[in-house]
Scaffold this active site. Structure first.
Site, short mmCIF file in Angstrom:
data_model
loop_
_atom_site.label_atom_id
_atom_site.label_comp_id
_atom_site.label_asym_id
_atom_site.label_seq_id
_atom_site.Cartn_x
_atom_site.Cartn_y
_atom_site.Cartn_z
N ASN A 145 -27.53 2.13 -2.97
CA ASN A 145 -26.09 2.14 -2.72
C ASN A 145 -25.91 1.52 -1.34
O ASN A 145 -26.48 2.01 -0.36
CB ASN A 145 -25.57 3.58 -2.73
CG ASN A 145 -24.07 3.62 -2.47
OD1 ASN A 145 -23.40 2.60 -2.56
ND2 ASN A 145 -23.57 4.79 -2.11
N GLY A 146 -25.17 0.40 -1.25
CA GLY A 146 -24.98 -0.23 0.06
C GLY A 146 -25.14 -1.74 -0.05
O GLY A 146 -25.09 -2.31 -1.14
N LYS B 290 5.78 3.16 -1.94
CA LYS B 290 4.93 4.36 -1.88
C LYS B 290 5.77 5.62 -2.06
O LYS B 290 5.44 6.51 -2.83
CB LYS B 290 4.21 4.42 -0.52
CG LYS B 290 3.09 3.44 -0.36
CD LYS B 290 1.81 3.82 -1.04
CE LYS B 290 1.50 3.20 -2.36
NZ LYS B 290 1.68 1.83 -2.64
N LYS C 192 -2.68 3.07 -13.50
CA LYS C 192 -3.40 2.48 -12.36
C LYS C 192 -3.47 0.96 -12.52
O LYS C 192 -3.41 0.23 -11.56
CB LYS C 192 -4.80 3.06 -12.23
CG LYS C 192 -5.59 2.50 -11.05
CD LYS C 192 -4.88 2.75 -9.75
CE LYS C 192 -5.55 2.09 -8.56
NZ LYS C 192 -4.70 2.15 -7.33
N GLU D 102 7.30 5.89 -5.69
CA GLU D 102 6.40 6.03 -6.85
C GLU D 102 5.67 7.37 -6.86
O GLU D 102 5.19 7.79 -7.92
CB GLU D 102 5.42 4.87 -6.94
CG GLU D 102 4.37 4.78 -5.87
CD GLU D 102 3.40 3.64 -6.13
OE1 GLU D 102 3.16 3.28 -7.29
OE2 GLU D 102 2.88 3.08 -5.14
N TRP E 83 -21.42 0.20 -8.75
CA TRP E 83 -20.09 -0.37 -8.58
C TRP E 83 -20.32 -1.70 -7.89
O TRP E 83 -20.61 -1.77 -6.69
CB TRP E 83 -19.20 0.54 -7.73
CG TRP E 83 -17.75 0.36 -8.00
CD1 TRP E 83 -17.02 0.93 -8.99
CD2 TRP E 83 -16.83 -0.50 -7.31
NE1 TRP E 83 -15.72 0.52 -8.95
CE2 TRP E 83 -15.56 -0.36 -7.94
CE3 TRP E 83 -16.95 -1.34 -6.24
CZ2 TRP E 83 -14.43 -1.06 -7.52
CZ3 TRP E 83 -15.82 -2.04 -5.81
CH2 TRP E 83 -14.58 -1.89 -6.45
N HIS F 194 24.56 -6.57 5.69
CA HIS F 194 25.14 -7.29 4.55
C HIS F 194 25.24 -6.40 3.32
O HIS F 194 25.02 -6.85 2.20
CB HIS F 194 24.31 -8.55 4.27
CG HIS F 194 24.20 -9.46 5.44
ND1 HIS F 194 25.18 -10.35 5.81
CD2 HIS F 194 23.23 -9.55 6.40
CE1 HIS F 194 24.82 -10.98 6.91
NE2 HIS F 194 23.64 -10.52 7.29
N CYS G 9 -21.73 3.45 -5.27
CA CYS G 9 -22.65 3.68 -6.39
C CYS G 9 -23.06 5.15 -6.37
O CYS G 9 -22.94 5.84 -5.39
CB CYS G 9 -23.87 2.80 -6.23
SG CYS G 9 -23.44 1.05 -6.11
N ARG H 172 -16.25 8.25 -9.61
CA ARG H 172 -16.26 7.32 -8.47
C ARG H 172 -16.04 5.88 -8.92
O ARG H 172 -15.86 4.99 -8.12
CB ARG H 172 -17.61 7.40 -7.75
CG ARG H 172 -17.96 8.77 -7.24
CD ARG H 172 -19.44 8.92 -7.05
NE ARG H 172 -19.96 8.05 -6.04
CZ ARG H 172 -20.61 8.49 -4.95
NH1 ARG H 172 -20.77 9.77 -4.77
NH2 ARG H 172 -21.08 7.65 -4.07
N GLU I 192 6.71 -2.02 1.12
CA GLU I 192 5.56 -1.22 0.66
C GLU I 192 5.78 0.26 0.95
O GLU I 192 5.50 1.11 0.11
CB GLU I 192 4.28 -1.73 1.33
CG GLU I 192 3.04 -0.92 1.06
CD GLU I 192 2.67 -0.80 -0.42
OE1 GLU I 192 3.25 -1.53 -1.25
OE2 GLU I 192 1.84 0.05 -0.75
C1 AGP Z 1 0.88 0.24 -6.23
O1 AGP Z 1 0.97 1.49 -5.53
C2 AGP Z 1 1.20 0.37 -7.67
N1 AGP Z 1 0.32 1.29 -8.30
C3 AGP Z 1 1.35 -0.96 -8.41
O2 AGP Z 1 2.50 -1.57 -7.87
C4 AGP Z 1 0.19 -1.98 -8.29
O3 AGP Z 1 0.12 -2.47 -6.97
C5 AGP Z 1 0.50 -3.17 -9.22
O4 AGP Z 1 0.54 -2.68 -10.55
C6 AGP Z 1 -0.52 -4.31 -9.11
O5 AGP Z 1 -1.78 -3.84 -9.50
P1 AGP Z 1 -3.07 -4.76 -9.16
O6 AGP Z 1 -3.14 -4.89 -7.68
O7 AGP Z 1 -4.21 -4.01 -9.75
O8 AGP Z 1 -2.85 -6.10 -9.83
#
Ligand code: AGP
Length: 608
Positions: A100-101, A485, A603, A488, A74, A504, A2, A27, A481
């Protein structure tokens, strides 16, 4: 996190408060409010949604006054509604507080206050604190605040005003940041330097257990017990953009380094060491339902789908429950076998991913119970599932998910523990699991302390066009994962594979130009992954390996290694995921990529 801002001085407070809150919008928040002493008492104005909603409300009734406090919330406890927004007021309306907390013992304090006749307008822990301060008030706001805080367990950064002391703002800190802004005949308090930078660069940083009293003639720092202590005045050197990132060059790096704290927040208040179990009342699943539940489907997208795969290993190994993991985009359009004995778990940082939301709706249509492991409080998925557990990772601004991933894994560990203890796990095994979980934040910190070693490893990848990530068991999803990373944010093509699968097909790709990153902790399949490393080396491949501290066998085999601390096999993704986040970050930076907003990405994917 917050946002907090307070002001005492000769100028009108409202615009200073709103501008300060605007500086903290980055934030993330879901509601906002101000409390200003207007000569007739305290005028409180608050609104859910963005600051513009609050400004519109205030615009209709300008608030006069030169002392006040402001807050962006938040949500962690209670949905992001206007009644839950801060400031909150005491029963007699004479005290207003912003916070905040998390007040961990809010429910017991609230129960005692209710027995003494208090009634509450919100579901927040902060309103409880306002009433408690009001009860202690006997003519000194600072003493009433100190007395109330002695009763509080948990973390707080607060600012408080009283209608009976119209020239005073009292603030206090324990676990959530607070600083004092020393202006020219005016004084500020804020959770973040960005809120006051336009007025002053002279600040006093409060430490845990400290308070500050702002008046028209100055400020005084004290503790709960001692009425005055001396503190140095610092000069802020950073520019605004750097402050908003907490001094880090990118939000993604800030969020990677927040993981010890974010995982502590995910676990906070849920672990029952005595019982060797976890308290997860928010799931809204009775023991009776859990006893007759036959299988689990976990559905998600992207990084959240990777944490779901880790959840499958945890739940099947510890709780002996059949688990399937499904891409939400696939689940929603096929004809899945789902009934009232199927529990569908949705994992989502944003809580707004269209495919995951549609999958949950389809699961409910077919009679399944649904729960959500979600970060954003009050998000659509969080509101539509039958129960859930908030990650409490704090806002994740970087498009590439980092702290949300490890908090999802930590949340899945909590769910696994709860389910396992209802079935086969003994109390002693449960306590062992809890002890290992509680050590994770410190172990992550020890990895973060060695970030420069990973930056050195990045040089081995920055010019690659392809990369291969290999892991076994619960670290196979970590390989996926790590590859996500890298691709992307650095735009290097990367694939994650089960290490044994390399033979394989993918082994045809091995050459000296393609880095092969092995996630190879000393676990039950360690000897197998050593063989896989030897297969890659035999074909001239270049191997970077995450290894357990002291693993000289792989150290001699690989071209480069990064040692990580030991933990339980099932918890190792909480550690192995972190160096891979840093590796992708440093590679992307070296390639001049836009780390926080990679090309083509959003995002939250709120469309199909
Ligand atoms: C993760 O680095 C990506 N930005 C993307 O794969 C993300 O995890 C995916 O779109 C799912 O988003 P969510 O967790 O908000 O549902």
């Amino acid at each position: 996190m917050c946002g907090i801002v307070g002001y005492v001085g000769p100028r009108q407070a409202t615009s200073i408060l709103i501008d300060g809150l605007r500086r903290m919008e980055y934030r993330g928040y879901d509601s906002a409010g101000v409390a200003v002493l207007n000569g007739k008492g305290i005028k409180v104005q608050k609104a859910e949604g963005k600051l513009s909603a609050l400004v519109e409300k205030i615009g209709q009734e300008t608030i006069e006054g030169t002392v006040g406090i402001g807050h962006t919330r938040w949500a962690t406890h209670g949905a992001p509604t206007t009644p839950n927004a801060h400031p909150h007021i005491s029963g007699d309306g004479r005290i207003a507080i912003i916070h905040n907390g998390i007040v961990e013992n809010a429910s017991s304090i609230k129960k005692a206050l209710t027995q003494r006749g208090h009634t509450f307008a919100s579901a927040t822990d902060t309103e409880v604190l306002a009433h408690l301060i009001g009860e202690y008030y006997q003519g000194s706001l600072e003493e009433a605040v100190a007395a109330a805080l002695r009763d509080v367990d948990g973390a707080y950064g607060i600012a408080v005003v009283s209608a009976d002391e119209p020239d005073v703002v009292v603030a206090a800190r324990k676990g959530s940041p607070l600083l004092v802004g020393v202006g020219d005949g005016e004084w500020f308090v804020a959770s973040d330097a960005s809120a006051i930078l336009e007025h002053t660069r002279s600040v006093v940083y409060l430490d845990d257990g400290e308070m500050v009293v702002l008046t028209r003639v100055g400020y005084r720092v004290r503790t709960l017990e001692v009425s005055r202590i001396e503190k140095p005045v610092n000069q802020i050197e950073w520019d605004l953009a750097t402050i908003e990132r907490g001094g880090y060059p990118h939000f993604m790096l800030k969020e990677i380094f927040e993981q010890p704290e974010s995982i502590e927040n995910t676990l906070r208040g849920h672990l029952l060491h005595e019982e060797g179990s976890a308290r997860l009342s928010g799931l809204n699943l009775t023991d009776e339902y859990l006893g007759q539940m036959e299988r689990i489907i976990i559905t998600a997208c992207g990084t959240s789908w990777h944490s779901a795969l880790i959840g499958e290993y945890m739940l099947e190994e510890m709780a002996r429950i059949s688990v399937e993991v499904e891409y939400a985009s696939e689940f929603r359009y096929r004809s899945p076998i789902v009934d009232n004995k199927t529990l569908v778990i949705a994992i989502s940082q944003s809580g707004e991913t269209a495919d995951t939301l549609a999958a949950i709706r389809e699961a409910k249509r077919r009679g399944a119970r649904t729960v959500g492991l979600v970060n954003v409080v009050g998000s659509t998925i969080a509101r539509e599932v039958d129960g859930g557990l908030y990650l409490r990772a704090g806002p994740e601004v970087g498009v590439a998910s980092t702290k949300a991933f490890t908090c999802q894994v930590a949340a899945l560990a909590l769910v696994t523990l709860r389910f396992a203890r209802l079935r086969h796990l003994s109390v002693l095994e449960g306590r062992t699991f809890i002890d290992a979980l509680q050590r994770i934040p410190a172990l992550i910190q020890s990895i973060l302390d060695r970030a420069p070693e990973i930056e050195a490893l990045a040089k081995r990848c920055e010019d690659a066009t392809n990369a291969l990530y290999l892991g076994r068991g619960v670290n196979f999803p970590v390989a996926l994962e790590g590859a996500l990373k890298l691709k992307e944010i650095s735009y290097i093509h990367a694939e994650g594979y089960p290490a044994a699968e390399m033979k394989h097909g993918p082994i045809a790709l091995i050459d000296e130009n393609m880095p092969v990153i092995f996630i190879a902790p000393k676990d039950a399949v360690h000897s197998k992954i050593v063989s896989n490393i030897e297969e890659v080396k035999a074909r001239g491949g270049k191997v970077i390996a995450l290894i357990t501290e002291g693993d000289t066998e792989i150290e001699q085999l690989a071209d480069a290694t990064f040692p990580i601390p030991e933990t339980l096999d099932l918890l190792s993704p909480l550690l192995t995921g972190v160096p891979l986040q840093l590796l992708s970050y440093y590679v992307a930076v070296r390639r001049g990529c836009n780390v926080d907003q990679p090309r083509n990405l959003a995002k939250s994917v709120t469309v199909e």
